[in-house]
Scaffold this motif. Structure first.
Motif, short mmCIF file in Angstrom:
data_model
loop_
_atom_site.label_atom_id
_atom_site.label_comp_id
_atom_site.label_asym_id
_atom_site.label_seq_id
_atom_site.Cartn_x
_atom_site.Cartn_y
_atom_site.Cartn_z
N ASN A 62 7.94 7.26 3.12
CA ASN A 62 7.63 6.87 1.76
C ASN A 62 6.60 6.82 0.82
OD1 ASN A 62 5.75 6.37 4.37
ND2 ASN A 62 4.85 4.76 3.07
N HIS A 63 5.45 8.13 1.72
CA HIS A 63 4.75 8.34 0.61
C HIS A 63 5.56 9.50 0.06
CE1 HIS A 63 0.96 7.36 1.22
NE2 HIS A 63 1.49 6.30 2.34
N ASP A 64 7.06 10.45 0.01
CA ASP A 64 7.95 11.51 -0.47
C ASP A 64 8.26 10.90 -0.93
OD1 ASP A 64 6.23 13.35 1.88
OD2 ASP A 64 7.91 12.51 3.18
N ALA A 65 9.29 9.84 -0.69
CA ALA A 65 10.05 8.94 -1.62
C ALA A 65 8.99 8.18 -2.62
CB ALA A 65 10.13 7.54 -0.90
N ALA A 66 8.17 7.80 -3.24
CA ALA A 66 6.74 7.93 -4.00
C ALA A 66 7.13 8.94 -4.60
CB ALA A 66 5.57 7.06 -3.72
N ALA A 67 6.23 10.20 -4.56
CA ALA A 67 6.25 11.60 -5.21
C ALA A 67 6.65 12.10 -5.50
CB ALA A 67 5.68 12.33 -3.90
N ILE A 88 3.08 12.43 -8.08
CA ILE A 88 3.73 13.12 -8.75
C ILE A 88 3.18 13.74 -9.83
CG2 ILE A 88 5.24 11.96 -10.82
CD1 ILE A 88 4.74 9.20 -8.41
N LEU A 89 2.29 13.30 -10.09
CA LEU A 89 1.85 15.11 -11.36
C LEU A 89 1.63 16.21 -10.35
CD1 LEU A 89 -1.41 13.14 -12.98
CD2 LEU A 89 1.20 13.50 -13.93
N ALA A 90 1.19 16.38 -9.36
CA ALA A 90 0.87 17.55 -8.92
C ALA A 90 2.61 18.91 -8.84
CB ALA A 90 -0.31 18.02 -7.18
N LEU A 91 3.37 17.95 -8.08
CA LEU A 91 4.38 18.47 -7.77
C LEU A 91 5.90 18.18 -8.85
CD1 LEU A 91 5.75 16.38 -4.70
CD2 LEU A 91 5.21 18.19 -4.55
N ASP A 92 6.35 19.84 -9.27
CA ASP A 92 7.04 20.82 -10.16
C ASP A 92 8.63 19.59 -10.05
OD1 ASP A 92 8.92 21.17 -8.43
OD2 ASP A 92 8.17 23.34 -9.40
N ASP A 93 9.51 19.49 -11.03
CA ASP A 93 10.66 19.03 -10.92
C ASP A 93 11.66 19.10 -9.71
OD1 ASP A 93 10.32 17.54 -12.87
OD2 ASP A 93 10.93 18.25 -14.70
N GLU A 94 11.72 20.55 -9.16
CA GLU A 94 12.33 21.12 -8.43
C GLU A 94 11.82 20.76 -6.93
OE1 GLU A 94 13.49 23.50 -4.47
OE2 GLU A 94 11.63 23.94 -6.04
#
Length: 154
Positions: A62-67, A88-94
């Motif tokens: 669920n936290h992965d889905a949110a991110a 969300i801010l830390a992860l790039d589009d890939e």
């Protein structure tokens, strides 16, 4: 094949490294991650990159889905919501695309894995009661072992 199951790493890279080391010391040949790679902890991008490098299989928590912006944050408590927003801010589009590609369940031989319940894994419902467990067991007949994360209880 010797499998180490991990779940709910929650962006804690030092803890993940300790678990990987321990699993290898105990002869694990495969690592299966049952979800929630990100959330709460300070290193979502680094932790996700490490999991991608070492895991034979990874599930969407669920936290992965949110991110990955697949889950409405209104269902999170204030702290979880804040850490999801940071992920969300830390992860790039890939990285987000990778998370979006993850399955809700994995099957390896006679083992079935889910982040939460087996009867509706996309709901991220906790397995807390005998009735919850019974529903999940009935949803997966014929498996020798069912493995879940999400509850933070070993």
């Amino acid at each position: 094949m010797r499998i180490a199951f991990i779940a709910d790493v929650h962006a804690n890279l030092p803890a993940l490294e300790a678990v990987i080391s321990d699993a290898r010391e105990h002869g694990a040949t495969h690592l299966l991650c049952l979800g929630d790679v990100v959330g709460y902890g300070p290193q979502p991008a680094e932790t996700l990159a490490r999991i991608r490098n070492v895991a034979s299989g990874v599930l969407l928590g669920n936290h992965d889905a949110a991110a990955a912006e697949l889950l409405d944050l209104q269902f999170f408590n204030p702290f979880a919501k804040e850490t999801a927003e940071r992920a969300i801010l830390a992860l790039d589009d890939e990285a987000k695309d990778y998370l979006r590609s993850l399955p809700s369940m994995l099957e390896v031989k006679n083992i079935a894995c889910a982040h939460s319940c087996f009867d509706a894994p996309e709901t991220y419902r906790y397995l807390e009661t005998k009735e919850d467990a019974e529903r999940s067991l009935k949803a997966m007949p014929g498996f020798t072992l069912l493995v879940v994360g999400h509850t933070h209880i070993p």
